[in-house]
Design a protein around this motif. Structure first.
Motif, PDB file in Angstrom:
ATOM      1  N   PHE A   6       0.759  -1.177  -0.018  1.00  0.00           N
ATOM      2  CA  PHE A   6       0.202  -0.127   0.117  1.00  0.00           C
ATOM      3  C   PHE A   6       0.946   1.331  -0.058  1.00  0.00           C
ATOM      4  N   GLN A   7       0.316   1.970  -0.434  1.00  0.00           N
ATOM      5  CA  GLN A   7       0.938   3.758  -0.541  1.00  0.00           C
ATOM      6  C   GLN A   7      -0.137   4.480   0.388  1.00  0.00           C
ATOM      7  N   VAL A   8       0.599   5.116   1.391  1.00  0.00           N
ATOM      8  CA  VAL A   8      -0.343   5.973   2.234  1.00  0.00           C
ATOM      9  C   VAL A   8       0.143   7.449   1.856  1.00  0.00           C
ATOM     10  N   ASP A   9      -0.506   8.286   1.399  1.00  0.00           N
ATOM     11  CA  ASP A   9      -0.183   9.727   1.285  1.00  0.00           C
ATOM     12  C   ASP A   9      -0.821  10.578   2.454  1.00  0.00           C
ATOM     13  N   VAL A  10       0.019  11.262   3.147  1.00  0.00           N
ATOM     14  CA  VAL A  10      -0.337  12.128   4.099  1.00  0.00           C
ATOM     15  C   VAL A  10      -0.015  13.755   3.935  1.00  0.00           C
ATOM     16  N   PRO A  11      -0.889  14.507   3.865  1.00  0.00           N
ATOM     17  CA  PRO A  11      -0.539  15.892   3.653  1.00  0.00           C
ATOM     18  C   PRO A  11      -0.027  16.443   4.763  1.00  0.00           C
ATOM     19  N   THR A  12       0.990  17.304   4.585  1.00  0.00           N
ATOM     20  CA  THR A  12       1.845  17.786   5.869  1.00  0.00           C
ATOM     21  C   THR A  12       2.008  19.333   5.522  1.00  0.00           C
ATOM     22  N   ARG A  13       2.293  20.035   6.522  1.00  0.00           N
ATOM     23  CA  ARG A  13       2.394  21.352   6.591  1.00  0.00           C
ATOM     24  C   ARG A  13       3.376  21.786   7.669  1.00  0.00           C
ATOM     25  N   ASN A  14       4.184  22.847   7.235  1.00  0.00           N
ATOM     26  CA  ASN A  14       5.248  23.348   8.201  1.00  0.00           C
ATOM     27  C   ASN A  14       4.606  24.058   9.213  1.00  0.00           C
ATOM     28  N   ALA A  15       4.782  23.890  10.730  1.00  0.00           N
ATOM     29  CA  ALA A  15       4.122  24.781  11.538  1.00  0.00           C
ATOM     30  C   ALA A  15       4.777  26.086  11.752  1.00  0.00           C
ATOM     31  N   ALA A  16       5.861  26.396  11.404  1.00  0.00           N
ATOM     32  CA  ALA A  16       6.226  27.766  11.469  1.00  0.00           C
ATOM     33  C   ALA A  16       5.946  28.419  10.403  1.00  0.00           C
ATOM     34  N   GLN A  17       5.840  28.026   8.951  1.00  0.00           N
ATOM     35  CA  GLN A  17       5.692  28.643   7.659  1.00  0.00           C
ATOM     36  C   GLN A  17       4.211  27.794   7.072  1.00  0.00           C
ATOM     37  N   PRO A  18       3.224  28.204   7.641  1.00  0.00           N
ATOM     38  CA  PRO A  18       2.139  27.508   7.294  1.00  0.00           C
ATOM     39  C   PRO A  18       1.796  27.412   5.398  1.00  0.00           C
ATOM     40  N   ASP A  19       2.345  28.423   4.977  1.00  0.00           N
ATOM     41  CA  ASP A  19       2.298  28.187   3.616  1.00  0.00           C
ATOM     42  C   ASP A  19       2.917  27.364   2.778  1.00  0.00           C
ATOM     43  N   ARG A  20       4.021  26.587   3.390  1.00  0.00           N
ATOM     44  CA  ARG A  20       4.887  25.663   3.015  1.00  0.00           C
ATOM     45  C   ARG A  20       4.014  24.212   3.462  1.00  0.00           C
ATOM     46  N   CYS A  21       3.744  23.512   2.398  1.00  0.00           N
ATOM     47  CA  CYS A  21       3.130  22.296   2.457  1.00  0.00           C
ATOM     48  C   CYS A  21       3.522  21.143   1.535  1.00  0.00           C
ATOM     49  N   GLY A  22       3.239  20.013   1.830  1.00  0.00           N
ATOM     50  CA  GLY A  22       3.704  18.837   1.200  1.00  0.00           C
ATOM     51  C   GLY A  22       2.759  17.758   1.331  1.00  0.00           C
TER      52      GLY A  22
END
Length: 107
Positions: A6-22
């Motif tokens: 399986f592949q599990v894709d989890v959105p992630t965001r930088n806590a200090a710079q919320p505009d940085r996500c992946g």
């Protein structure tokens, strides 16, 4: 029941710079999507705990799950995670053969 990969894709965001996500991608063997999500989360939690304790993040487990790319300061949104049977193609295998043998594989 046969285990699938399986592949599990989890959105992630930088806590200090919320505009940085992946997106953090976990892969490994499981019998169901629910089990895959649980395994990914357990693997991630173990990696975060090891890092917080000053230890090295564990390498890939025998069942294939690993979380080497987990970084502090990034928050994973497990509620928005998606799970799917991992579909791979021969692109990486072809690239690896080319890199190790020095010539493209014959078709």
């Amino acid at each position: 029941m046969t285990k699938l990969y399986f592949q599990v894709d989890v959105p992630t965001r930088n806590a200090a710079q919320p505009d940085r996500c992946g997106l953090h991608v976990f892969t490994g063997a499981a019998e169901t999507e629910t089990e895959a999500l649980r395994m990914a989360r357990e693997t991630c939690d173990a990696a975060v705990a090891a890092h917080a304790a000053g230890s090295a993040i564990p390498r890939r487990r025998p069942d294939g799950w690993g979380a080497r790319g987990v970084r502090s300061g990034w928050e994973l949104d497990w509620a928005a995670a998606t799970v799917a049977v991992w579909e791979h193609d021969s692109t990486l295998r072809t690239f690896h053969a080319f890199r190790t043998q020095g010539a493209p594989p014959s078709r």
